[in-house]
Design an enzyme around this catalytic site. Structure first.
Site, PDB file in Angstrom:
ATOM      1  N   HIS A  39     -33.135  21.415 -43.421  1.00 35.78           N
ATOM      2  CA  HIS A  39     -34.473  21.058 -43.929  1.00 35.78           C
ATOM      3  C   HIS A  39     -35.282  20.238 -42.919  1.00 35.78           C
ATOM      4  CE1 HIS A  39     -32.355  17.305 -45.397  1.00 35.78           C
ATOM      5  NE2 HIS A  39     -33.349  16.820 -44.703  1.00 35.78           N
TER       6      HIS A  39
ATOM      7  N   ASP B 287     -25.233  19.926 -28.747  1.00 41.15           N
ATOM      8  CA  ASP B 287     -26.623  20.276 -29.049  1.00 41.15           C
ATOM      9  C   ASP B 287     -26.551  21.576 -29.831  1.00 41.15           C
ATOM     10  OD1 ASP B 287     -29.200  21.103 -29.242  1.00 41.15           O
ATOM     11  OD2 ASP B 287     -29.666  20.944 -27.110  1.00 41.15           O
ATOM     12  N   PHE B 288     -26.846  21.499 -31.132  1.00 41.69           N
ATOM     13  CA  PHE B 288     -26.602  22.683 -31.969  1.00 41.69           C
ATOM     14  C   PHE B 288     -27.595  23.813 -31.695  1.00 41.69           C
ATOM     15  CE2 PHE B 288     -28.138  19.836 -35.745  1.00 41.69           C
ATOM     16  CZ  PHE B 288     -29.486  20.040 -35.471  1.00 41.69           C
TER      17      PHE B 288
ATOM     18  N   ARG C 204     -25.253  14.777 -31.869  1.00 42.73           N
ATOM     19  CA  ARG C 204     -25.780  14.331 -30.578  1.00 42.73           C
ATOM     20  C   ARG C 204     -24.843  13.275 -29.975  1.00 42.73           C
ATOM     21  NH1 ARG C 204     -30.662  11.836 -31.012  1.00 42.73           N
ATOM     22  NH2 ARG C 204     -30.043  11.091 -33.062  1.00 42.73           N
TER      23      ARG C 204
HETATM   24  C1  LIG Z   1     -30.552  14.323 -41.657  1.00 43.23           C
HETATM   25  S1  LIG Z   1     -29.200  14.001 -40.615  1.00 43.23           S
HETATM   26  C2  LIG Z   1     -27.858  14.578 -41.606  1.00 43.23           C
HETATM   27  C3  LIG Z   1     -26.523  14.033 -41.178  1.00 43.23           C
HETATM   28  C4  LIG Z   1     -25.332  14.530 -42.008  1.00 43.23           C
HETATM   29  N1  LIG Z   1     -25.177  15.964 -41.988  1.00 43.23           N
HETATM   30  C5  LIG Z   1     -25.443  14.059 -43.429  1.00 43.23           C
HETATM   31  O1  LIG Z   1     -25.848  14.834 -44.282  1.00 43.23           O
HETATM   32  O2  LIG Z   1     -25.167  12.879 -43.679  1.00 43.23           O
HETATM   33  C6  LIG Z   1     -29.344  15.264 -39.398  1.00 43.23           C
HETATM   34  C7  LIG Z   1     -28.344  15.141 -38.246  1.00 43.23           C
HETATM   35  O3  LIG Z   1     -28.629  16.161 -37.289  1.00 43.23           O
HETATM   36  C8  LIG Z   1     -28.361  15.619 -36.008  1.00 43.23           C
HETATM   37  N2  LIG Z   1     -29.051  16.373 -34.960  1.00 43.23           N
HETATM   38  C9  LIG Z   1     -30.380  16.415 -34.693  1.00 43.23           C
HETATM   39  N3  LIG Z   1     -30.624  17.208 -33.650  1.00 43.23           N
HETATM   40  C10 LIG Z   1     -29.416  17.681 -33.207  1.00 43.23           C
HETATM   41  C11 LIG Z   1     -29.007  18.556 -32.160  1.00 43.23           C
HETATM   42  N4  LIG Z   1     -29.913  19.130 -31.358  1.00 43.23           N
HETATM   43  N5  LIG Z   1     -27.697  18.836 -32.036  1.00 43.23           N
HETATM   44  C12 LIG Z   1     -26.769  18.277 -32.862  1.00 43.23           C
HETATM   45  N6  LIG Z   1     -27.090  17.436 -33.899  1.00 43.23           N
HETATM   46  C13 LIG Z   1     -28.409  17.144 -34.053  1.00 43.23           C
HETATM   47  C14 LIG Z   1     -28.885  14.206 -36.111  1.00 43.23           C
HETATM   48  O4  LIG Z   1     -28.391  13.365 -35.085  1.00 43.23           O
HETATM   49  C15 LIG Z   1     -28.430  13.810 -37.503  1.00 43.23           C
HETATM   50  O5  LIG Z   1     -27.176  13.200 -37.488  1.00 43.23           O
END
Ligand SMILES: C[S@@+](CC[C@H](N)C(=O)[O-])C[C@H]1O[C@@H](n2cnc3c(N)ncnc32)[C@H](O)[C@@H]1O
Length: 333
Positions: free
Chosen positions: A240, A221-222, A192
């Site tokens: 998850h 935005d994935f 984000r």
């Molecule tokens: C639980 S964190 C994990 C971060 C990283 N992959 C790690 O394992 O350290 C989930 C990540 O997904 C991102 N995220 C949530 N919604 C998103 C979206 N719509 N598009 C891109 N990233 C997103 C969050 O900002 C966050 O950084």
């Protein structure tokens, strides 16, 4: 006694978080100190700090050396300078995540998000609205990612890889460990917009500047689109957070990007899956705090989502951290 220990268990997590915020592990720096000395260094109330230090001897965070207190080896990662520091994650879990657990009854009764019930918004909307907590969250994710990089290096061959896109990669905490061992690899963190903005500053705490120079941040935005052109895509601790249908949407975005990428491109999914009773606490966190309706992801469901998202799983391994690594290729028609 057993009921009492469990009933007050949350207080110990808070006590550890208070100590972490006061940087007590760093101030001790391998030595032992009295409560009065530590109170002076932290600007706190000496008698009450003494109670906090006493309390932290119970779970074994600190140990007594006469009138002094010392950090135990098991809790060395509370130090900010530990190679696998968990200082920020300890604070995040004991504060934001524990606060969210006040919504557990709502989730148990209704199956719906306790976080939304409490705060009137989802976790990521809440982080958008609370920049200090969002920064703590990002730092906590970097803490969690560090040890995984070492495991991935041992498990996956990155020799011919040139570009890794870490989808939902937070500040990019996974990349430096891999990229330091492979100087040809460039990294892209797709997260984000505000996370990407904070990313370089947060990663600079743990990454070598030469590695940092090879990492770029792509606001993404994935659910919409993921950067194309890489030969490795990573989704670590992302799926998850979401319901099955939303996992498939994310995977389809990655598949679309991989369709425009080199032929040998692969997706590495790294997840702490929920598979035994021991994982029940994790499933409860996901139900209370993650996407509304999330019930915990196991390998069967993850494989179904990967297939529906357009992938063929080539291999599966369990990492020493307990995460599973599933390596997938795009399914050919
Ligand atoms: C639980 S964190 C994990 C971060 C990283 N992959 C790690 O394992 O350290 C989930 C990540 O997904 C991102 N995220 C949530 N919604 C998103 C979206 N719509 N598009 C891109 N990233 C997103 C969050 O900002 C966050 O950084």
């Amino acid at each position: 006694m057993e009921i009492l220990k469990l009933a007050v268990g949350g207080w110990f997590a808070r006590a550890m978080a208070v100590a972490a915020r006061l940087e007590i592990a760093d101030i001790l720096d391998g030595k032992s100190m009295t409560a009065a000395e530590l109170a002076e260094r932290t600007g706190t109330h000496p008698e009450v700090l003494h109670r906090l230090l006493q309390m932290l001897t119970v779970p074994g965070v600190l140990e007594r050396v006469g009138d002094e207190f010392r950090l135990t080896e098991a809790y060395a990662p509370l130090r900010a300078d530990h190679p696998f520091t968990q200082r920020h994650f300890a604070i995040l879990a004991a504060e934001l995540y524990d606060d969210a657990m006040a919504g557990m009854m709502h989730t148990v009764r209704t199956g719906r998000s306790g976080f939304k019930e409490l705060y009137g918004m989802s976790l990521y909307e809440y982080l958008d609205a609370h920049p200090d907590t969002a920064e703590l969250f990002d730092k906590g994710m970097v803490d969690l990612a560090g040890p995984i990089a070492a495991c991935l290096l041992a498990e996956h061959d990155f020799t011919d890889v040139t570009t890794i896109v870490d989808v939902g990669g937070g500040s990019g905490g996974l990349l430096p460990g891999i990229m330091a061992a492979h100087p040809r690899i460039g990294g892209v963190v797709a997260d984000r917009a505000d996370v990407c903005e904070r990313g370089p500053g947060i990663l600079a705490r743990v990454a070598d500047p030469a590695v940092l120079d090879r990492i770029t941040y792509a606001p993404t935005d994935f659910f919409d689109e993921v950067p194309a052109g890489a030969d490795r895509y990573v989704l670590k601790n992302v799926l998850h957070d979401w319901t099955y249908d939303n996992c498939v949407r994310i995977l389809r975005s990655v598949a679309a990007a991989m369709a425009k990428s080199p032929d040998g491109a692969r997706l590495l999914v790294v997840e702490p899956l929920v598979e035994t009773d021991l994982d029940g606490w994790r499933a409860m966190f996901q139900a209370v705090a993650c996407d509304e309706g999330t019930l915990g992801l196991d390998e069967t469901r993850l494989r179904e989502a990967l297939a529906e998202g357009g992938f063929t799983v080539e291999s599966m391994a369990r990492l020493p951290t307990g995460h599973k690594l599933l390596v997938s290729a795009l399914r050919t028609a």
